[in-house]
Design an enzyme around this catalytic site. Structure first.
Site, mmCIF file in Angstrom:
data_model
loop_
_atom_site.group_PDB
_atom_site.id
_atom_site.type_symbol
_atom_site.label_atom_id
_atom_site.label_comp_id
_atom_site.label_asym_id
_atom_site.label_seq_id
_atom_site.Cartn_x
_atom_site.Cartn_y
_atom_site.Cartn_z
ATOM 1 N N THR A 130 0.699 -1.123 -0.304
ATOM 2 C CA THR A 130 -0.010 -0.021 0.077
ATOM 3 C C THR A 130 0.831 1.306 0.260
ATOM 4 O O THR A 130 2.065 1.306 0.397
ATOM 5 C CB THR A 130 -0.879 0.162 1.186
ATOM 6 O OG1 THR A 130 -1.682 1.156 1.206
ATOM 7 C CG2 THR A 130 -0.258 -0.008 2.519
ATOM 8 N N LYS A 158 -3.302 3.327 6.653
ATOM 9 C CA LYS A 158 -3.910 1.862 6.478
ATOM 10 C C LYS A 158 -3.187 1.064 7.447
ATOM 11 O O LYS A 158 -3.616 0.143 8.096
ATOM 12 C CB LYS A 158 -4.014 1.607 5.194
ATOM 13 C CG LYS A 158 -5.097 2.181 4.289
ATOM 14 C CD LYS A 158 -5.032 1.526 2.862
ATOM 15 C CE LYS A 158 -6.207 1.747 2.060
ATOM 16 N NZ LYS A 158 -6.318 1.215 0.786
ATOM 17 N N ASP A 189 -8.371 -2.622 -0.394
ATOM 18 C CA ASP A 189 -9.254 -1.542 -1.179
ATOM 19 C C ASP A 189 -10.267 -0.981 -0.465
ATOM 20 O O ASP A 189 -10.845 -1.750 0.282
ATOM 21 C CB ASP A 189 -9.709 -1.942 -2.574
ATOM 22 C CG ASP A 189 -10.029 -0.763 -3.416
ATOM 23 O OD1 ASP A 189 -8.962 0.189 -3.759
ATOM 24 O OD2 ASP A 189 -11.268 -0.699 -4.070
ATOM 25 N N PHE A 244 -7.924 10.013 8.325
ATOM 26 C CA PHE A 244 -7.548 10.491 6.851
ATOM 27 C C PHE A 244 -8.578 10.459 5.993
ATOM 28 O O PHE A 244 -9.953 10.228 6.456
ATOM 29 C CB PHE A 244 -6.452 9.400 6.364
ATOM 30 C CG PHE A 244 -6.797 8.220 5.891
ATOM 31 C CD1 PHE A 244 -6.971 7.055 7.020
ATOM 32 C CD2 PHE A 244 -6.953 7.636 4.676
ATOM 33 C CE1 PHE A 244 -7.566 5.992 6.643
ATOM 34 C CE2 PHE A 244 -7.503 6.702 4.249
ATOM 35 C CZ PHE A 244 -7.675 5.418 5.297
ATOM 36 N N GLY A 245 -8.578 10.834 4.747
ATOM 37 C CA GLY A 245 -9.292 10.819 3.957
ATOM 38 C C GLY A 245 -10.837 11.454 4.363
ATOM 39 O O GLY A 245 -10.871 12.624 4.602
ATOM 40 N N LYS A 286 -13.483 4.827 15.796
ATOM 41 C CA LYS A 286 -13.058 4.077 14.219
ATOM 42 C C LYS A 286 -12.171 3.010 14.713
ATOM 43 O O LYS A 286 -12.179 1.944 13.752
ATOM 44 C CB LYS A 286 -12.007 5.183 13.605
ATOM 45 C CG LYS A 286 -11.965 4.669 12.099
ATOM 46 C CD LYS A 286 -11.219 5.634 11.383
ATOM 47 C CE LYS A 286 -11.054 5.080 9.832
ATOM 48 N NZ LYS A 286 -10.152 5.744 9.074
HETATM 49 P P1 ITT Z 1 -3.521 2.148 -1.520
HETATM 50 O O1 ITT Z 1 -2.089 2.322 -2.080
HETATM 51 O O2 ITT Z 1 -3.624 1.138 -0.514
HETATM 52 O O3 ITT Z 1 -4.358 1.958 -2.751
HETATM 53 P P2 ITT Z 1 -4.959 4.253 -1.152
HETATM 54 O O4 ITT Z 1 -5.117 5.656 -0.265
HETATM 55 O O5 ITT Z 1 -5.051 4.875 -2.715
HETATM 56 O O6 ITT Z 1 -4.108 3.441 -0.810
HETATM 57 P P3 ITT Z 1 -7.598 3.237 -1.949
HETATM 58 O O7 ITT Z 1 -7.228 2.860 -3.375
HETATM 59 O O8 ITT Z 1 -8.203 1.919 -1.077
HETATM 60 O O9 ITT Z 1 -6.300 3.581 -0.878
HETATM 61 O O10 ITT Z 1 -8.571 4.217 -1.658
HETATM 62 C C1 ITT Z 1 -9.487 4.781 -0.651
HETATM 63 C C2 ITT Z 1 -9.571 5.982 -0.463
HETATM 64 O O11 ITT Z 1 -10.995 5.978 0.131
HETATM 65 C C3 ITT Z 1 -8.648 6.527 0.522
HETATM 66 O O12 ITT Z 1 -7.784 7.421 -0.283
HETATM 67 C C4 ITT Z 1 -9.510 7.779 1.276
HETATM 68 O O13 ITT Z 1 -9.684 8.830 0.658
HETATM 69 C C5 ITT Z 1 -10.658 7.001 1.190
HETATM 70 N N1 ITT Z 1 -10.949 5.987 2.698
HETATM 71 C C6 ITT Z 1 -10.603 4.685 2.511
HETATM 72 N N2 ITT Z 1 -10.900 4.260 3.716
HETATM 73 C C7 ITT Z 1 -11.129 5.430 4.515
HETATM 74 C C8 ITT Z 1 -11.096 5.718 5.759
HETATM 75 O O14 ITT Z 1 -11.083 4.688 6.727
HETATM 76 N N3 ITT Z 1 -11.362 6.781 6.279
HETATM 77 C C9 ITT Z 1 -11.470 7.793 5.513
HETATM 78 N N4 ITT Z 1 -11.371 7.613 4.346
HETATM 79 C C10 ITT Z 1 -11.074 6.505 3.684
#
Ligand code: ITT
Length: 193
Positions: A7, A12, A65, A140-141, A162
């Site tokens: 990742t 994560k 994912d 995050f996110g 969470k």
């Molecule tokens: P990888 O390298 O593991 O793919 P990524 O951040 O790109 O890392 P994803 O493709 O799974 O991960 O994208 C998921 C997105 O969804 C992530 O970047 C966040 O914006 C959002 N997301 C996923 N899980 C979340 C969480 O627990 N809390 C807040 N936002 C989340």
């Protein structure tokens, strides 16, 4: 035991290790970018990703994912959550929700595992609602706009919640339970050979 976690997202890995610690499993980040298949299912993306990554690392490995699925937007941004977050951010998503009274949404997480023999997905979901404004600094996110069911605070305001109930906590708990019970006949998660 140690398990590789392919990742780019260190948040994560931290959340995975919060769960893994209770089971004696340590997740170690490795950076092996993999193509994300076009699918609305996080499990499809995770399984396809781990099938791509395993031949490169040749050790037991996982990918995860995840995404936010908003009911009033027909599941958008879903598996495109990262892309949408990068392009329009939290305020862009709140703007799309302006005037919508149905605030229901859920997070989904799928962990894809492969040891070269078994390829398996573990899924977790977290139901909740989209807040009216950005609140909180943790996580995050989309955490600052997601209020889990039964709470009045966003994941970013109440990170301890969470850690206990999130989509990711559930998916990683299923993975860790399966790892702990390997060899027994107890079924867990979703299996595809
Ligand atoms: P990888 O390298 O593991 O793919 P990524 O951040 O790109 O890392 P994803 O493709 O799974 O991960 O994208 C998921 C997105 O969804 C992530 O970047 C966040 O914006 C959002 N997301 C996923 N899980 C979340 C969480 O627990 N809390 C807040 N936002 C989340």
């Amino acid at each position: 035991m140690e398990l590789l976690f392919a990742t780019s997202n260190l948040n994560k890995v931290r959340e995975a290790n919060d769960v893994g610690r209770r089971f004696g499993v340590r997740f170690r980040q490795v950076r092996f970018p993999y193509p994300e298949v076009r699918s609305e299912s996080v499990a499809d993306v995770a399984l396809d990703g781990v099938r791509f990554v395993y031949p490169m690392v040749k050790k037991p490995v996982i990918v995860e994912d995840s995404g936010l699925f908003i009911e009033a937007l027909n599941g958008f941004p879903g598996t495109y959550s990262r892309f949408v977050f990068d392009k329009i951010g939290l305020n862009g998503v709140l703007a799309l929700m302006r005037g919508k009274s149905d605030r229901r949404a859920y997070f989904a997480s799928a962990v894809g595992f492969s040891d070269g023999r078994i390829v398996k997905a573990f899924e977790g979901f977290s139901e909740g609602a989209i807040a009216r404004s950005v609140k909180g600094k943790s996580g995050f996110g989309y955490d600052p706009v997601f209020i889990p069911a039964g709470s009045k605070r966003t994941f970013a305001e109440d990170f301890s919640l969470k850690e206990r109930v999130s989509h990711r906590a559930i998916a990683f708990r299923l993975l860790c339970e399966w790892l702990a019970n390997r060899g027994s006949s107890k079924p867990a998660g979703r299996s595809r050979l």
